[in-house]
Write an enzyme that holds these catalytic residues in place. Sequence first.
Site, mmCIF file in Angstrom:
data_model
loop_
_atom_site.group_PDB
_atom_site.id
_atom_site.type_symbol
_atom_site.label_atom_id
_atom_site.label_comp_id
_atom_site.label_asym_id
_atom_site.label_seq_id
_atom_site.Cartn_x
_atom_site.Cartn_y
_atom_site.Cartn_z
ATOM 1 C CE1 TYR A 1 -4.448 1.000 0.173
ATOM 2 C CE2 TYR A 1 -3.487 2.787 1.451
ATOM 3 C CZ TYR A 1 -4.539 2.258 0.742
ATOM 4 O OH TYR A 1 -5.693 2.999 0.600
ATOM 5 C CE LYS B 1 -7.045 6.538 0.899
ATOM 6 N NZ LYS B 1 -7.969 7.431 0.155
HETATM 7 N N1 LIG Z 1 -11.780 0.036 -2.392
HETATM 8 C C1 LIG Z 1 -11.243 -0.027 -1.200
HETATM 9 O O1 LIG Z 1 -10.856 -1.095 -0.716
HETATM 10 C C2 LIG Z 1 -11.104 1.212 -0.364
HETATM 11 C C3 LIG Z 1 -10.945 1.093 1.009
HETATM 12 C C4 LIG Z 1 -10.791 2.244 1.773
HETATM 13 C C5 LIG Z 1 -10.804 3.477 1.158
HETATM 14 N N2 LIG Z 1 -10.956 3.564 -0.201
HETATM 15 C C6 LIG Z 1 -10.951 4.892 -0.806
HETATM 16 O O2 LIG Z 1 -12.186 5.135 -1.438
HETATM 17 C C7 LIG Z 1 -11.995 6.145 -2.419
HETATM 18 C C8 LIG Z 1 -12.641 5.687 -3.712
HETATM 19 O O3 LIG Z 1 -11.945 4.589 -4.257
HETATM 20 P P1 LIG Z 1 -12.679 3.298 -4.837
HETATM 21 O O4 LIG Z 1 -12.106 2.146 -4.124
HETATM 22 O O5 LIG Z 1 -14.136 3.503 -4.873
HETATM 23 O O6 LIG Z 1 -12.083 3.195 -6.314
HETATM 24 P P2 LIG Z 1 -12.537 3.870 -7.691
HETATM 25 O O7 LIG Z 1 -11.445 3.513 -8.648
HETATM 26 O O8 LIG Z 1 -13.897 3.459 -8.055
HETATM 27 O O9 LIG Z 1 -12.520 5.416 -7.355
HETATM 28 C C9 LIG Z 1 -11.339 6.194 -7.359
HETATM 29 C C10 LIG Z 1 -11.710 7.461 -8.059
HETATM 30 O O10 LIG Z 1 -10.613 8.390 -8.011
HETATM 31 C C11 LIG Z 1 -10.705 9.132 -9.202
HETATM 32 N N3 LIG Z 1 -9.473 9.852 -9.483
HETATM 33 C C12 LIG Z 1 -8.210 9.363 -9.556
HETATM 34 N N4 LIG Z 1 -7.360 10.354 -9.958
HETATM 35 C C13 LIG Z 1 -8.117 11.477 -10.120
HETATM 36 C C14 LIG Z 1 -7.841 12.808 -10.543
HETATM 37 N N5 LIG Z 1 -6.613 13.196 -10.885
HETATM 38 N N6 LIG Z 1 -8.868 13.694 -10.582
HETATM 39 C C15 LIG Z 1 -10.130 13.321 -10.244
HETATM 40 N N7 LIG Z 1 -10.450 12.073 -9.877
HETATM 41 C C16 LIG Z 1 -9.457 11.161 -9.814
HETATM 42 C C17 LIG Z 1 -10.996 8.091 -10.260
HETATM 43 O O11 LIG Z 1 -11.498 8.670 -11.438
HETATM 44 C C18 LIG Z 1 -12.032 7.244 -9.536
HETATM 45 O O12 LIG Z 1 -13.315 7.709 -9.825
HETATM 46 C C19 LIG Z 1 -10.504 6.376 -2.496
HETATM 47 O O13 LIG Z 1 -10.153 7.480 -1.699
HETATM 48 C C20 LIG Z 1 -9.941 5.101 -1.909
HETATM 49 O O14 LIG Z 1 -8.629 5.242 -1.396
HETATM 50 C C21 LIG Z 1 -11.131 2.458 -0.962
#
Ligand SMILES: NC(=O)c1ccc[n+]([C@@H]2O[C@H](COP(=O)([O-])OP(=O)(O)OC[C@H]3O[C@@H](n4cnc5c(N)ncnc54)[C@H](O)[C@@H]3O)[C@@H](O)[C@H]2O)c1
Length: 258
Positions: free
Chosen positions: A158, A165
């Site tokens: 990670y 984060k």
């Molecule tokens: N999936 C998991 O296991 C998990 C767990 C904890 C936290 N998160 C967090 O949740 C959030 C959403 O992630 P997700 O897992 O739904 O994945 P996801 O890929 O569906 O969403 C990530 C989003 O970030 C956007 N993004 C990336 N670079 C960008 C930029 N330059 N400008 C604008 N948008 C941008 C992408 O377009 C995408 O829509 C993130 O912050 C991620 O770290 C995810």
Amino acid sequence: MRTIDLSGSSALVLGVANQRSLAWAIAEALGEAGCRLAFTYQGERLHKNVNQLAEKFPDALIMPCDVTSTEQIDGVFAEIEREYGRLDTMVHSIAFARREDLEGTFRKTSRDGWRVALEISAYSLIALAKRAVPLMEKEGGSILALSFIASQRVFPNYNVMGSAKAALEHAVRQLAYELGPLNIRVNTISAGPVPTLSARGISGFTGMVSHHREHAPLQRGIEPREVGDAALFLCSPMASAITGETLYVDAGYHVMGV
Ligand SMILES: NC(=O)c1ccc[n+]([C@@H]2O[C@H](COP(=O)([O-])OP(=O)(O)OC[C@H]3O[C@@H](n4cnc5c(N)ncnc54)[C@H](O)[C@@H]3O)[C@@H](O)[C@H]2O)c1
């Protein structure tokens, strides 16, 4: 229909890539509670996906926003001001790090890889909050970001995203302090691992999901819908005294030592 009623309020949701995105689960929860929704998409590649999903909410606004572009960020808030006049909720569900920085040793993280990850995944919250404040300050509002427990603990691979984060969670507390007098609440949900587009880019992610399932007190993974429900609560008047908080939606994983 969700049990919390947000009719008459508006929410900007940044970070929908596809139907598996946590941002989409949150948008569905807010939209089903009666919130008017504005979505952003990052680049033309994702425009069609967001358009198709947003058909569920026919009055939704859909705007481009790559958070590395000051112009596009400004454009989003100008459009919201024109269309809504104000904003009640903003959801930041955005993260990115280069693939090579999400595998192998942390110490090989390049200066530029660090900058990219921290700018997109953490600084963007500050840039967006700055523009959201004038649209929220009269009646108050709620800002929500998405985090992961790697801000506090070590998750091999990670790597730089753990640093991002940690920065994001700090920014949430700092903004909560600064925006509290304006009745703007700022919180983060620390979600358990969910197989989304960006999560799949983390080397060894599948192992992380099964480890979580085996060790969490509830002995299961989490559903995006559960993140949506928690987000709906945090963004609603039901959470009116909660700010600066990191709420774990992780089946209890974070309380475990071994
Ligand atoms: N999936 C998991 O296991 C998990 C767990 C904890 C936290 N998160 C967090 O949740 C959030 C959403 O992630 P997700 O897992 O739904 O994945 P996801 O890929 O569906 O969403 C990530 C989003 O970030 C956007 N993004 C990336 N670079 C960008 C930029 N330059 N400008 C604008 N948008 C941008 C992408 O377009 C995408 O829509 C993130 O912050 C991620 O770290 C995810």
